[in-house]
Design an enzyme around this catalytic site. Structure first.
Site, PDB file in Angstrom:
ATOM      1  N   LYS A  13       0.659  -1.182  -0.164  1.00 26.73           N
ATOM      2  CA  LYS A  13      -0.270  -0.129  -0.231  1.00 26.73           C
ATOM      3  C   LYS A  13       1.027   1.345  -0.050  1.00 26.73           C
ATOM      4  O   LYS A  13       0.871   2.524  -0.125  1.00 26.73           O
ATOM      5  CB  LYS A  13      -1.034   0.539   1.599  1.00 26.73           C
ATOM      6  CG  LYS A  13      -1.626  -1.036   1.410  1.00 26.73           C
ATOM      7  CD  LYS A  13      -2.684  -1.263   2.480  1.00 26.73           C
ATOM      8  CE  LYS A  13      -2.132  -0.837   3.881  1.00 26.73           C
ATOM      9  NZ  LYS A  13      -1.921  -1.896   4.279  1.00 26.73           N
ATOM     10  N   ARG A  88      -9.946   0.663   9.149  1.00 28.37           N
ATOM     11  CA  ARG A  88      -9.249  -0.404   9.124  1.00 28.37           C
ATOM     12  C   ARG A  88     -10.528  -0.820  10.290  1.00 28.37           C
ATOM     13  O   ARG A  88     -10.563  -2.340   9.924  1.00 28.37           O
ATOM     14  CB  ARG A  88      -7.694  -0.487  10.105  1.00 28.37           C
ATOM     15  CG  ARG A  88      -6.302  -0.318   9.469  1.00 28.37           C
ATOM     16  CD  ARG A  88      -6.141  -1.047  10.243  1.00 28.37           C
ATOM     17  NE  ARG A  88      -4.658  -1.126  10.478  1.00 28.37           N
ATOM     18  CZ  ARG A  88      -3.508  -0.546   9.897  1.00 28.37           C
ATOM     19  NH1 ARG A  88      -3.136   0.361   9.569  1.00 28.37           N
ATOM     20  NH2 ARG A  88      -2.148  -1.194   9.801  1.00 28.37           N
ATOM     21  N   ARG A 125       9.532  -9.496   6.421  1.00 35.98           N
ATOM     22  CA  ARG A 125      10.760 -10.132   6.444  1.00 35.98           C
ATOM     23  C   ARG A 125      11.896  -9.052   5.806  1.00 35.98           C
ATOM     24  O   ARG A 125      12.136  -8.422   6.401  1.00 35.98           O
ATOM     25  CB  ARG A 125      11.178 -11.119   6.995  1.00 35.98           C
ATOM     26  CG  ARG A 125      10.138 -12.131   7.998  1.00 35.98           C
ATOM     27  CD  ARG A 125      10.969 -13.360   7.873  1.00 35.98           C
ATOM     28  NE  ARG A 125      10.225 -14.215   8.866  1.00 35.98           N
ATOM     29  CZ  ARG A 125       9.659 -15.276   8.147  1.00 35.98           C
ATOM     30  NH1 ARG A 125       9.896 -16.101   6.640  1.00 35.98           N
ATOM     31  NH2 ARG A 125       8.773 -15.572   9.088  1.00 35.98           N
ATOM     32  N   ARG A 136      10.629   0.241  12.313  1.00 30.66           N
ATOM     33  CA  ARG A 136       9.472   0.023  12.917  1.00 30.66           C
ATOM     34  C   ARG A 136       9.422  -1.481  14.178  1.00 30.66           C
ATOM     35  O   ARG A 136      10.183  -2.528  14.399  1.00 30.66           O
ATOM     36  CB  ARG A 136       8.393  -0.895  11.849  1.00 30.66           C
ATOM     37  CG  ARG A 136       8.081  -0.172  10.484  1.00 30.66           C
ATOM     38  CD  ARG A 136       7.444  -0.594  10.215  1.00 30.66           C
ATOM     39  NE  ARG A 136       5.369  -1.144  10.474  1.00 30.66           N
ATOM     40  CZ  ARG A 136       4.374  -0.691   9.703  1.00 30.66           C
ATOM     41  NH1 ARG A 136       4.754  -0.703   8.627  1.00 30.66           N
ATOM     42  NH2 ARG A 136       3.860  -1.486  10.324  1.00 30.66           N
ATOM     43  N   ARG A 147      -1.383  -8.817  13.444  1.00 32.51           N
ATOM     44  CA  ARG A 147      -1.558  -7.471  12.242  1.00 32.51           C
ATOM     45  C   ARG A 147      -2.080  -8.714  11.277  1.00 32.51           C
ATOM     46  O   ARG A 147      -3.739  -8.186  11.156  1.00 32.51           O
ATOM     47  CB  ARG A 147      -0.080  -6.410  11.838  1.00 32.51           C
ATOM     48  CG  ARG A 147       0.306  -5.925  12.637  1.00 32.51           C
ATOM     49  CD  ARG A 147       1.384  -5.812  12.339  1.00 32.51           C
ATOM     50  NE  ARG A 147       1.962  -4.690  11.454  1.00 32.51           N
ATOM     51  CZ  ARG A 147       2.908  -4.700  10.018  1.00 32.51           C
ATOM     52  NH1 ARG A 147       4.039  -5.610  11.446  1.00 32.51           N
ATOM     53  NH2 ARG A 147       2.907  -4.408   9.497  1.00 32.51           N
TER      54      ARG A 147
HETATM   55  P1  AMP Z   1       0.207   0.767   9.473  1.00 31.63           P
HETATM   56  O1  AMP Z   1       1.775   1.008   9.377  1.00 31.63           O
HETATM   57  O2  AMP Z   1      -0.759   1.026   8.413  1.00 31.63           O
HETATM   58  O3  AMP Z   1       1.134  -0.898   9.627  1.00 31.63           O
HETATM   59  O4  AMP Z   1       0.472   1.018  10.639  1.00 31.63           O
HETATM   60  C1  AMP Z   1       0.807   0.547  11.811  1.00 31.63           C
HETATM   61  C2  AMP Z   1       0.154   0.103  12.907  1.00 31.63           C
HETATM   62  O5  AMP Z   1      -0.306   1.662  13.408  1.00 31.63           O
HETATM   63  C3  AMP Z   1      -1.150  -0.646  13.151  1.00 31.63           C
HETATM   64  O6  AMP Z   1      -0.558  -1.982  13.322  1.00 31.63           O
HETATM   65  C4  AMP Z   1      -1.626  -0.075  14.368  1.00 31.63           C
HETATM   66  O7  AMP Z   1      -1.225  -0.420  15.386  1.00 31.63           O
HETATM   67  C5  AMP Z   1      -1.798   1.638  14.208  1.00 31.63           C
HETATM   68  N1  AMP Z   1      -2.569   1.359  13.335  1.00 31.63           N
HETATM   69  C6  AMP Z   1      -2.566   2.264  11.707  1.00 31.63           C
HETATM   70  N2  AMP Z   1      -3.372   2.721  11.104  1.00 31.63           N
HETATM   71  C7  AMP Z   1      -4.996   2.321  12.049  1.00 31.63           C
HETATM   72  C8  AMP Z   1      -6.015   2.941  12.364  1.00 31.63           C
HETATM   73  N3  AMP Z   1      -6.896   3.026  10.852  1.00 31.63           N
HETATM   74  N4  AMP Z   1      -6.822   2.368  13.068  1.00 31.63           N
HETATM   75  C9  AMP Z   1      -5.833   1.870  14.664  1.00 31.63           C
HETATM   76  N5  AMP Z   1      -4.944   1.550  14.309  1.00 31.63           N
HETATM   77  C10 AMP Z   1      -4.376   2.263  13.384  1.00 31.63           C
END
Ligand code: AMP
Length: 190
Positions: A13, A88, A125, A136, A147
């Protein structure tokens, strides 16, 4: 152009959002990036989100929805946006629909990157190795599993939400970066 990008963690994404930014002169809004910055800056939001993110859970809807609502009002979103990592949950999708209606700026499409789960572990990975372990906290086996579970349970239904509204456009997320990008261009101009 106002878009949502859907797909599991590691689907690409972020990469596609960057390409769409250039192509349509719109901006990428990644809620993950917003939260990671808050953690790095040690703000109240960051302190609230840090542990939740590290274990691969979702930050609560009440916390994330107002952040997106306000962010969309900023001038750099005027030409359009790509939401990456939001919505999400179905509750977030409903809230987004309500806020965009209120702003008079409905969504053009939700683009889904369809990917086999079996390749996601490898991709993530690889991302962890390329970006260095410090970038991260959640690119490790345990958080990743969580996740993916959260994705299946809470986020996959968001796809049906957009399908019901006739806004869902699915592309093959397993193809090369260039090919995925080409397919996205195609479904958006159709
Ligand atoms: P991402 O970079 O989109 O994979 O997001 C990393 C982490 O941020 C996720 O695993 C959640 O803990 C948190 N997060 C990001 N976007 C959201 C969202 N829309 N709602 C809830 N938690 C989020």
């Amino acid at each position: 152009m106002r878009l949502v990008l859907l797909g599991p963690p590691g689907a690409g994404k972020g990469t596609q959002a960057k390409l769409l930014e250039e192509k349509y002169d719109i901006i990428q809004l990644s809620t993950g990036d917003i939260l990671r910055k808050a953690v790095a800056d040690d703000t109240a939001l960051g302190r609230k989100a840090k542990e939740i993110m590290a274990r691969g859970d979702l930050v609560s809807d009440d916390v994330i929805i107002p952040i997106v609502d306000q962010r969309l009002d900023e001038p750099d979103c005027r030409n359009g946006f790509i939401l990456d990592g939001f919505p999400r949950t179905v509750a977030q999708a409903e809230a987004l629909e309500e806020m965009l209606e209120r702003k008079g700026r409905p969504l053009d499409a939700a683009v889904e990157l369809e990917v086999d789960e079996s390749i996601l572990l490898d991709r993530i990975r690889k991302r962890a190795a390329e970006s260095g372990a410090s970038t991260r906290d959640d690119d490790n086996a345990e958080s990743l599993k969580k996740r993916l579970d959260v994705y299946r349970e809470s986020t996959a239904p968001v796809r049906d939400f957009y399908a019901r509204r006739g806004k869902l456009k699915t592309v093959d997320g397993m193809a090369s970066i260039e090919e995925v990008s080409r397919q996205i261009g195609e479904v958006l101009s159709a």
